[in-house]
Design a protein around this motif. Sequence first.
Motif, PDB file in Angstrom:
ATOM      1  N   GLY A 124     -62.532  -5.867 -65.626  1.00 52.32           N
ATOM      2  CA  GLY A 124     -61.426  -5.022 -65.198  1.00 52.32           C
ATOM      3  C   GLY A 124     -60.461  -4.719 -66.321  1.00 52.32           C
ATOM      4  N   ALA A 125     -60.977  -4.646 -67.555  1.00 50.82           N
ATOM      5  CA  ALA A 125     -60.132  -4.422 -68.732  1.00 50.82           C
ATOM      6  C   ALA A 125     -60.251  -2.982 -69.208  1.00 50.82           C
ATOM      7  CB  ALA A 125     -60.538  -5.376 -69.860  1.00 50.82           C
ATOM      8  N   ARG A 126     -59.177  -2.499 -69.817  1.00 54.10           N
ATOM      9  CA  ARG A 126     -59.187  -1.137 -70.353  1.00 54.10           C
ATOM     10  C   ARG A 126     -59.357  -1.113 -71.854  1.00 54.10           C
ATOM     11  NH1 ARG A 126     -54.884   2.803 -67.749  1.00 54.10           N
ATOM     12  NH2 ARG A 126     -56.289   4.208 -68.864  1.00 54.10           N
ATOM     13  N   SER A 127     -59.433  -2.279 -72.470  1.00 52.63           N
ATOM     14  CA  SER A 127     -59.630  -2.346 -73.915  1.00 52.63           C
ATOM     15  C   SER A 127     -60.296  -3.670 -74.257  1.00 52.63           C
ATOM     16  CB  SER A 127     -58.293  -2.241 -74.660  1.00 52.63           C
ATOM     17  OG  SER A 127     -57.544  -3.414 -74.473  1.00 52.63           O
ATOM     18  N   GLN A 128     -60.820  -3.759 -75.470  1.00 55.80           N
ATOM     19  CA  GLN A 128     -61.480  -4.987 -75.912  1.00 55.80           C
ATOM     20  C   GLN A 128     -60.488  -6.139 -75.983  1.00 55.80           C
ATOM     21  OE1 GLN A 128     -63.604  -4.164 -79.551  1.00 55.80           O
ATOM     22  NE2 GLN A 128     -64.483  -2.276 -78.733  1.00 55.80           N
TER      23      GLN A 128
END
Length: 220
Positions: free
Chosen positions: A202-206
């Motif tokens: 559920g992440a938008r970036s590394q």
Amino acid sequence: MSPLSDPLAPATVRLVLVEDHDMVAEAIGMALNHAPGIDVVARSKSIAAAVADAGRWQPDVVVLDRRLPDGDGISAIGRISAVAPEARVLVLTGEATASVAVRVVEEGGAGLVVKSSGLQELESAVREVAAGGVVFAPSLLSGVLDRLTGRERHAGGVLTGRERETLLLLAEGVSTDQISERLGVARNTARNHVQRVLEKLGARSQLEAVAIARREGFLD
């Protein structure tokens, strides 16, 4: 064999520069265009123009000023990503604080560079994010991870063995190209592994994925 004909030579980084101050845009544009392997394909002066240019040119990197005539550049990262999914967004800002860095991460940005930094530092940042890495000052990174780790969020799926390997490499701060090399897979396959890790966590970036993984115990 010349670099232009060498199939192993790094691909040219196609870049859209978003900056409304003409003198600043001219200086940055000239410096980056003269850097080997970087091609400034468009210059935009507003969020609306940036979204249009990103959709038209499909750049590898967008260097995005935070303060623009039609709004806050950070809030436009999602709009740019929607029209140019492969583009990595690097935000230029007059001040770099943990709260600003967290916003960049939450919106899906790949890094934050202070305008007072030298042009060589900006060039290095462009190359780093183009290679799949993230760029935040070490003084901000711990604050970003602390704030993201404290957010209420739960992992949305079970990671496969290969995805866990990918996550461990992300935690080391390696680029997509390095993940490809370390795992012995094609770059597109490595990119797919990274994308699935982000989706499941559920992440938008590394960087946000690493923060969530630390809280969930995936990196223990």
